[in-house]
Design an enzyme around this catalytic site. Structure first.
Site, PDB file in Angstrom:
ATOM      1  N   ASP A   1      21.363   3.288  15.069  1.00  0.00           N
ATOM      2  CA  ASP A   1      20.701   3.028  13.784  1.00  0.00           C
ATOM      3  C   ASP A   1      20.921   1.590  13.304  1.00  0.00           C
ATOM      4  O   ASP A   1      20.833   1.291  12.124  1.00  0.00           O
ATOM      5  CB  ASP A   1      21.177   4.035  12.726  1.00  0.00           C
ATOM      6  CG  ASP A   1      22.680   3.973  12.544  1.00  0.00           C
ATOM      7  OD1 ASP A   1      23.349   3.247  13.323  1.00  0.00           O
ATOM      8  OD2 ASP A   1      23.194   4.639  11.635  1.00  0.00           O
TER       9      ASP A   1
ATOM     10  N   HIS B   1      17.519 -19.623  33.495  1.00  0.00           N
ATOM     11  CA  HIS B   1      17.638 -18.895  32.223  1.00  0.00           C
ATOM     12  C   HIS B   1      18.965 -18.152  32.124  1.00  0.00           C
ATOM     13  O   HIS B   1      19.026 -17.002  31.721  1.00  0.00           O
ATOM     14  CB  HIS B   1      16.450 -17.937  32.043  1.00  0.00           C
ATOM     15  CG  HIS B   1      15.151 -18.659  31.849  1.00  0.00           C
ATOM     16  ND1 HIS B   1      13.934 -18.131  32.179  1.00  0.00           N
ATOM     17  CD2 HIS B   1      14.887 -19.893  31.357  1.00  0.00           C
ATOM     18  CE1 HIS B   1      12.980 -19.006  31.911  1.00  0.00           C
ATOM     19  NE2 HIS B   1      13.532 -20.086  31.413  1.00  0.00           N
TER      20      HIS B   1
ATOM     21  N   ASP C   1      21.306 -25.546  26.983  1.00  0.00           N
ATOM     22  CA  ASP C   1      19.923 -25.539  26.495  1.00  0.00           C
ATOM     23  C   ASP C   1      19.944 -24.742  25.201  1.00  0.00           C
ATOM     24  O   ASP C   1      20.095 -23.509  25.222  1.00  0.00           O
ATOM     25  CB  ASP C   1      19.014 -24.887  27.552  1.00  0.00           C
ATOM     26  CG  ASP C   1      17.532 -24.977  27.189  1.00  0.00           C
ATOM     27  OD1 ASP C   1      17.216 -25.214  26.006  1.00  0.00           O
ATOM     28  OD2 ASP C   1      16.694 -24.779  28.098  1.00  0.00           O
TER      29      ASP C   1
ATOM     30  N   ASP D   1      14.114 -27.440  20.842  1.00  0.00           N
ATOM     31  CA  ASP D   1      14.433 -27.003  22.212  1.00  0.00           C
ATOM     32  C   ASP D   1      15.015 -28.203  22.950  1.00  0.00           C
ATOM     33  O   ASP D   1      14.272 -29.091  23.374  1.00  0.00           O
ATOM     34  CB  ASP D   1      13.136 -26.499  22.864  1.00  0.00           C
ATOM     35  CG  ASP D   1      13.357 -25.923  24.251  1.00  0.00           C
ATOM     36  OD1 ASP D   1      14.513 -25.812  24.670  1.00  0.00           O
ATOM     37  OD2 ASP D   1      12.349 -25.577  24.909  1.00  0.00           O
TER      38      ASP D   1
ATOM     39  N   HIS E   1      10.490 -25.961  37.955  1.00  0.00           N
ATOM     40  CA  HIS E   1       9.773 -25.602  36.723  1.00  0.00           C
ATOM     41  C   HIS E   1       8.907 -26.774  36.282  1.00  0.00           C
ATOM     42  O   HIS E   1       8.956 -27.852  36.870  1.00  0.00           O
ATOM     43  CB  HIS E   1      10.752 -25.176  35.619  1.00  0.00           C
ATOM     44  CG  HIS E   1      11.768 -26.228  35.242  1.00  0.00           C
ATOM     45  ND1 HIS E   1      11.455 -27.337  34.498  1.00  0.00           N
ATOM     46  CD2 HIS E   1      13.099 -26.326  35.521  1.00  0.00           C
ATOM     47  CE1 HIS E   1      12.546 -28.058  34.313  1.00  0.00           C
ATOM     48  NE2 HIS E   1      13.565 -27.474  34.939  1.00  0.00           N
TER      49      HIS E   1
ATOM     50  N   HIS F   1       6.243 -27.781  27.674  1.00  0.00           N
ATOM     51  CA  HIS F   1       5.464 -26.687  27.073  1.00  0.00           C
ATOM     52  C   HIS F   1       5.237 -27.057  25.615  1.00  0.00           C
ATOM     53  O   HIS F   1       5.958 -27.900  25.060  1.00  0.00           O
ATOM     54  CB  HIS F   1       6.199 -25.335  27.216  1.00  0.00           C
ATOM     55  CG  HIS F   1       7.625 -25.330  26.722  1.00  0.00           C
ATOM     56  ND1 HIS F   1       7.963 -25.228  25.393  1.00  0.00           N
ATOM     57  CD2 HIS F   1       8.802 -25.441  27.395  1.00  0.00           C
ATOM     58  CE1 HIS F   1       9.291 -25.245  25.278  1.00  0.00           C
ATOM     59  NE2 HIS F   1       9.827 -25.392  26.469  1.00  0.00           N
TER      60      HIS F   1
ATOM     61  N   HIS G   1       8.141 -21.461  23.112  1.00  0.00           N
ATOM     62  CA  HIS G   1       7.029 -21.678  24.044  1.00  0.00           C
ATOM     63  C   HIS G   1       5.789 -21.416  23.212  1.00  0.00           C
ATOM     64  O   HIS G   1       5.301 -20.290  23.126  1.00  0.00           O
ATOM     65  CB  HIS G   1       7.119 -20.736  25.253  1.00  0.00           C
ATOM     66  CG  HIS G   1       8.328 -20.994  26.095  1.00  0.00           C
ATOM     67  ND1 HIS G   1       8.849 -20.092  26.968  1.00  0.00           N
ATOM     68  CD2 HIS G   1       9.127 -22.101  26.197  1.00  0.00           C
ATOM     69  CE1 HIS G   1       9.918 -20.613  27.565  1.00  0.00           C
ATOM     70  NE2 HIS G   1      10.101 -21.825  27.111  1.00  0.00           N
TER      71      HIS G   1
ATOM     72  N   GLU H   1      11.160 -32.011  29.779  1.00  0.00           N
ATOM     73  CA  GLU H   1      12.381 -31.431  30.318  1.00  0.00           C
ATOM     74  C   GLU H   1      12.471 -31.399  31.847  1.00  0.00           C
ATOM     75  O   GLU H   1      12.508 -30.337  32.444  1.00  0.00           O
ATOM     76  CB  GLU H   1      12.559 -30.013  29.763  1.00  0.00           C
ATOM     77  CG  GLU H   1      11.325 -29.121  29.851  1.00  0.00           C
ATOM     78  CD  GLU H   1      11.604 -27.719  29.280  1.00  0.00           C
ATOM     79  OE1 GLU H   1      12.584 -27.100  29.712  1.00  0.00           O
ATOM     80  OE2 GLU H   1      10.838 -27.260  28.411  1.00  0.00           O
TER      81      GLU H   1
ATOM     82  N   TYR I   1      18.173 -29.236  40.362  1.00  0.00           N
ATOM     83  CA  TYR I   1      19.139 -28.160  40.574  1.00  0.00           C
ATOM     84  C   TYR I   1      19.391 -28.035  42.078  1.00  0.00           C
ATOM     85  O   TYR I   1      18.458 -27.734  42.828  1.00  0.00           O
ATOM     86  CB  TYR I   1      18.585 -26.835  40.029  1.00  0.00           C
ATOM     87  CG  TYR I   1      17.947 -26.990  38.648  1.00  0.00           C
ATOM     88  CD1 TYR I   1      18.701 -26.850  37.487  1.00  0.00           C
ATOM     89  CD2 TYR I   1      16.591 -27.324  38.516  1.00  0.00           C
ATOM     90  CE1 TYR I   1      18.127 -27.036  36.238  1.00  0.00           C
ATOM     91  CE2 TYR I   1      16.008 -27.516  37.275  1.00  0.00           C
ATOM     92  CZ  TYR I   1      16.776 -27.371  36.136  1.00  0.00           C
ATOM     93  OH  TYR I   1      16.198 -27.558  34.901  1.00  0.00           O
TER      94      TYR I   1
ATOM     95  N   ARG J   1      19.510 -30.654  33.565  1.00  0.00           N
ATOM     96  CA  ARG J   1      18.220 -30.734  32.862  1.00  0.00           C
ATOM     97  C   ARG J   1      18.460 -31.597  31.635  1.00  0.00           C
ATOM     98  O   ARG J   1      19.521 -31.531  31.022  1.00  0.00           O
ATOM     99  CB  ARG J   1      17.713 -29.337  32.459  1.00  0.00           C
ATOM    100  CG  ARG J   1      16.384 -29.365  31.735  1.00  0.00           C
ATOM    101  CD  ARG J   1      15.671 -27.997  31.685  1.00  0.00           C
ATOM    102  NE  ARG J   1      16.385 -26.964  30.981  1.00  0.00           N
ATOM    103  CZ  ARG J   1      17.037 -25.954  31.555  1.00  0.00           C
ATOM    104  NH1 ARG J   1      17.049 -25.861  32.876  1.00  0.00           N
ATOM    105  NH2 ARG J   1      17.658 -25.052  30.835  1.00  0.00           N
TER     106      ARG J   1
ATOM    107  N   GLU K   1      16.354 -32.380  28.162  1.00  0.00           N
ATOM    108  CA  GLU K   1      15.170 -31.907  27.429  1.00  0.00           C
ATOM    109  C   GLU K   1      15.153 -32.436  26.005  1.00  0.00           C
ATOM    110  O   GLU K   1      16.121 -32.294  25.259  1.00  0.00           O
ATOM    111  CB  GLU K   1      15.175 -30.368  27.397  1.00  0.00           C
ATOM    112  CG  GLU K   1      14.027 -29.780  26.595  1.00  0.00           C
ATOM    113  CD  GLU K   1      13.929 -28.263  26.686  1.00  0.00           C
ATOM    114  OE1 GLU K   1      14.973 -27.604  26.907  1.00  0.00           O
ATOM    115  OE2 GLU K   1      12.814 -27.746  26.530  1.00  0.00           O
TER     116      GLU K   1
HETATM  117  N1  GLY Z   1      14.732 -23.086  26.391  1.00  0.00           N
HETATM  118  C1  GLY Z   1      13.626 -22.669  27.128  1.00  0.00           C
HETATM  119  C2  GLY Z   1      12.919 -23.810  27.704  1.00  0.00           C
HETATM  120  O1  GLY Z   1      13.463 -24.866  27.805  1.00  0.00           O
HETATM  121  O2  GLY Z   1      11.758 -23.731  27.987  1.00  0.00           O
HETATM  122 MN    MN Z   2      15.065 -25.499  26.602  1.00  0.00          MN
HETATM  123 MN    MN Z   3      11.820 -25.978  26.855  1.00  0.00          MN
END
Ligand code: GLY
Ligand code: MN
Ligand code: MN
Length: 439
Positions: free
Chosen positions: A38, A242, A259, A270, A349, A353, A360, A383, A387, A405, A407
């Protein structure tokens, strides 16, 4: 700092101006979600619903009826209830929906089945986010069938159902001055959170403890929640795109990839930063870090009006592929390696975005089959990452397990772009200096 009531009104007006004549739009609030038995997750309003209303209560339905004599903006919401409010918190009630949120007309949500079919009746077209929520799809049909059941008494059911997302999401892609102000603040708070994590990081700490430092900075500055689950990956974990377990101990000699971005007044930041757990980059870490940074700079240079969506990505691919060849992680001709997508072993990747109320964010990336052309007012991330999988037997062991990364968030301006997240330390020197000063 937040979005004004006038701005929410402007958005509704703009959307209604795009709707076909004699139509109605229906948008539900986000559903509440159970976390355990609950206990619920903290409620977060649906992004489209928020964008058009600023109203953050669950169990609400927004109805827009362009040209309706008795008001175009109708809200169904929970009624005031002294006992329920004592247990679960304040409610605006239909009165508050009109007074504080500018609804022309508001009704108790419990009466929606009696009232909404009457509002739909006689309208030829219904706009809603088809297929997003099966329960709501069904609900719309129940309301429409209630009108169909009355046709012999002269009732006119709608004949056309249209997807609302197309117009609405295109609007959301172009940020207003007020949205940019809020997003800059989200970027600033998040950048400070990354600096705080760098200052507090020490070998032996756990990844979740750095997450706690990030969360502290967010919440102490008016951003109670992250815009997405924070990623803190030390060493090999930095190679998991992720990774959100955040449960391992941070080791001397490893990098840590964070991140994390806050949600401030419903807008996301982000940011990713990668830094050495002990404050000093090793030779290999530095080489790959500086290559990632060079790729980010080349990417940012391609973010300007007139360029298409893929131009920044292509720039990042070229710089990373060239650099990996120079360092000996890829072998062969750069053009051929790009054509064969050999870089994807290390950079799998995309570079960007859209960013806004959702991390996103909504908005098409292609228009009429072609990459979308960048325009002022759009916000996006930048970003690039490299890797090297810990089990990559094709490269010298010294490179393995390095995940990086970098970003940032940018606003496209009339002649280029503006970085919204500039206060998060980024160069090797900046990071090492900040970490040395806080030892
Ligand atoms: N944090 C998700 C991305 O960088 O797209
Ligand atoms: Mn990110
Ligand atoms: Mn991102």
């Amino acid at each position: 700092m937040s979005i004004s009531r006038q701005e929410f009104a402007r958005r509704r007006k703009q959307l209604m101006a795009m709707m076909e004549p004699n139509s109605i739009a229906i948008l539900p609030a986000a559903p509440e979600k159970v976390r355990s038995r609950d206990t619920e997750y903290n409620f977060r309003q649906d992004s489209d619903f928020y964008y058009l209303t600023g109203f953050v209560e669950p169990e609400s339905v927004l109805v827009l009826i362009p040209g309706r004599d008795h008001g175009e903006f109708v809200l169904f919401c929970r009624e005031r209830d002294r006992e329920k409010e004592t247990w679960n918190g304040y409610r605006a009630g239909p009165e508050g929906a009109c007074e504080r949120f500018g609804a022309d007309d508001a009704f108790p949500i419990d009466d929606i089945d009696d009232i909404l079919p009457g509002l739909i009746e006689g309208r030829e077209r219904v706009y809603y986010a088809m297929g997003k929520d099966a329960d709501f799809d069904h609900q719309v049909m129940v309301w429409v069938n209630a009108i169909r059941a009355q046709v012999r008494t002269g009732a006119i059911p709608p004949g056309e159902f249209l997807d609302l997302d197309h117009f609405l999401h295109d609007m959301r892609l172009y940020k207003s001055a007020a949205e940019v102000r809020v997003m800059k603040r989200a970027g600033e708070i998040s950048g400070n959170a990354h600096a705080r994590a760098m200052r507090s990081c020490k070998p032996g700490m756990y990844e979740y403890q750095l997450e706690a430092e990030i969360q502290h900075e967010f919440a102490m500055n008016g951003a109670r929640f992250p815009a997405y689950n924070t990623i803190v990956g030390g060493g090999d974990n930095g190679c998991i795109l992720h990774y959100v377990d955040n449960c391992d101990q941070l080791k001397d000699g490893d990098l840590v990839l964070i991140d994390a971005g806050c949600e401030y007044e419903y807008y996301a930041a982000d940011i990713t930063r990668t830094f050495p757990v002990n404050g000093k980059f090793s030779k290999e870490q530095k080489a790959l870090y500086e290559l990632t940074l060079k790729a980010q700079e080349a990417t940012i240079a391609e973010i300007k009006p007139g360029n298409h969506w893929n131009a920044p990505h292509e720039a990042s691919v070229r710089v990373i592929t060239e650099g990996l060849v120079e360092l000996g992680l890829l072998l062969g001709d750069v053009d051929k390696l790009i054509e064969d997508e050999a870089y994807k072993e290390f950079y799998m990747h995309r570079v960007a975005h859209w960013l806004g109320i959702d991390v996103h964010d909504v908005g098409d990336y292609r228009v009429g089959g072609e990459w979308r052309v960048l325009e002022p007012g759009m916000c996006m991330t930048v970003e690039p990452g490299i890797y090297v999988a810990p089990d990559n037997a094709g490269v010298d062991a010294k490179w393995r397990g390095i995940g990086i990364r970098i970003e940032d968030d940018v606003l496209i301006t009339k002649d280029g772009c503006e970085i919204l997240t500039g206060n998060a330390p980024k160069t090797v020197d900046e990071i090492e200096a900040l970490m040395a000063a806080s030892r």
